[in-house]
Design a protein around this motif. Structure first.
Motif: not given
Lengths: 166, 248
Positions: B148-157
């Motif tokens: 799961v890519l977290l919403a705080t990852d820089p790649n999350s938009i």
């Protein structure tokens, strides 16, 4: 036999890195246990004798990571080489504890930036974009380095107490 | 560079195999470390907890009264809906998953969960915590596990909207340090404490999922847009259970 032991230890530390280390997070930043292990191994012995540690540690971390494969292997091998070079004569130093902490700090900073650069290149290589914000990477890398130094200081004191150090 | 070439040689299949073999070990370690963490947390926060307990009891009484009032309103709402012949919003289909690990480094923010393709999880599905706050989205789905890519990852938009003013913006992750809402027009009013939810634009996330609250506003007269730091609603470091939204 020795290689199997190294792989087993690295595997165990990486498992701790993915499960236990994030629980120690302060403002979202947690220490890198496997990097501290690699730096400590590189402090003790000649690079040729210990290069299996950064190799195994990096490869296992690469398998668990979502970054392009090889990023950690490459950066750990370079960090290990640099640490090994820097620490050639530290054991005669009066301030060995401080030197160990300083080398851990520099090694962590180097590892952070190498990981970020290799990741960016790796993603470009497989035609994927990866956000690269230098300021934020600097903050993260610096914070992680401080955390690693604290861990290294504790490890150093424990090893010295139980006479594992020369 | 040779190792990077391995990315083309079916490395994901190998990762999938490895993940299947190691996920039970990771799950075991994760539960143990959570127990150790909870124990030390309880020890260190015991005096504080006593005070909190007293406050919570008082708060509980007040909330009970509110719940009674809300139940009445829900009934009233149902009656009104029926009268308006309006169809209820289709409920989301959720799948509960246990967090079994995290990305082993700080430059990427990902979680490993114990549900995968076998459980009908697929890439792009949104993930929320038990309180319904946004956690992120699935970026890799293996047979038994998923990342799961977290919403705080820089790649999350994420397309976000300020609930009160309905001002939209783009919410970006900032390497686990928080989230930054960008592209907010200068003439729009943003206040500290404003609730940010998903707007549903782009179709990646359902609308109205709680993202967080504004805790700092960055505005410069020379710029067309202003920015706002968002304090995430989900506590990412201590997530034990999450829910994958299979359908919405």
């Amino acid at each position: 036999m020795r290689i199997a032991f190294v792989i087993l230890v690295c595997f165990f530390i990486v498992i701790l890195q993915t499960t236990f280390a994030p629980k120690l997070a302060i403002y979202g930043v947690f220490p890198n246990l496997i990097l501290v292990l690699v730096i400590f191994k590189s402090l003790f012995k000649n690079y040729k004798e210990i290069f299996i540690w950064p190799l195994a540690g990096g490869l296992i971390l690469d398998i668990f990571s979502s970054f392009p494969f090889g990023v950690f292997t490459l950066s750990f091998l370079i960090v290990s080489l640099a640490v090994s070079f820097l620490s050639r004569n530290i054991w005669s130093s009066e301030f060995i504890g401080l030197v160990v902490m300083l080398i851990t700090f520099l090694g962590s900073i180097l590892s952070g930036f190498l990981t970020a650069i290799f990741s960016k290149l790796g993603y470009l290589f497989i035609n994927l974009s990866w956000a690269f914000n230098f300021k934020q990477i600097l903050v993260i890398t610096f914070s992680e380095a401080i955390y690693n130094v604290i861990l290294a200081a504790i490890l150093f004191l424990v090893l010295r107490k139980f006479r594992f150090l020369k | 560079m040779l190792v990077i070439f391995l990315n083309f040689l079916g490395f994901r299949d190998f990762q999938n195999l490895f993940s299947r073999a190691t996920s039970p070990i990771q799950a075991g370690f994760n539960i143990s470390s959570q127990k150790i963490y909870n124990f030390f947390r309880a020890v260190f926060t015991l005096p504080k907890l006593r005070g909190e307990n007293k406050n919570l009891k008082e708060e509980n009484q007040k909330l009970l009264l509110q719940v009674i009032g809300l139940r009445e309103k829900t009934k009233e709402n149902e009656v009104l809906r029926a009268q308006l012949n309006q169809e209820q919003v289709k409920g989301s289909k959720l799948l509960m998953a246990r967090v079994i690990g995290r990305e082993p480094q700080n430059l990427a923010q990902l979680l490993l969960i114990n549900k995968g393709l076998k459980d009908y999880v697929s890439v792009g599905m949104p993930v929320v915590d038990k309180g319904g706050a946004l956690v992120g989205k699935i970026v890799t789905a293996f047979s038994n596990t998923s990342k799961v890519l977290l919403a705080t990852d820089p790649n999350s938009i994420i397309n976000g909207v300020l609930q009160a003013s309905q001002v939209t913006g783009i919410v970006n992750g900032e390497y686990g340090l928080g989230m930054l809402m960008e592209m907010i027009p200068q003439n729009e009013e943003v206040k500290i404490g404003d609730v940010v939810v998903t707007s549903g634009l782009g179709g990646e996330f359902p609308s109205g999922v709680f993202i967080g609250k504004v805790n700092k506003i960055i505005e410069q007269e020379t710029e067309i847009f202003k920015k706002a730091w968002i304090k995430p609603a989900a506590v990412f470091n201590h997530l034990e259970t999450v829910f994958v939204i299979l359908e919405y």
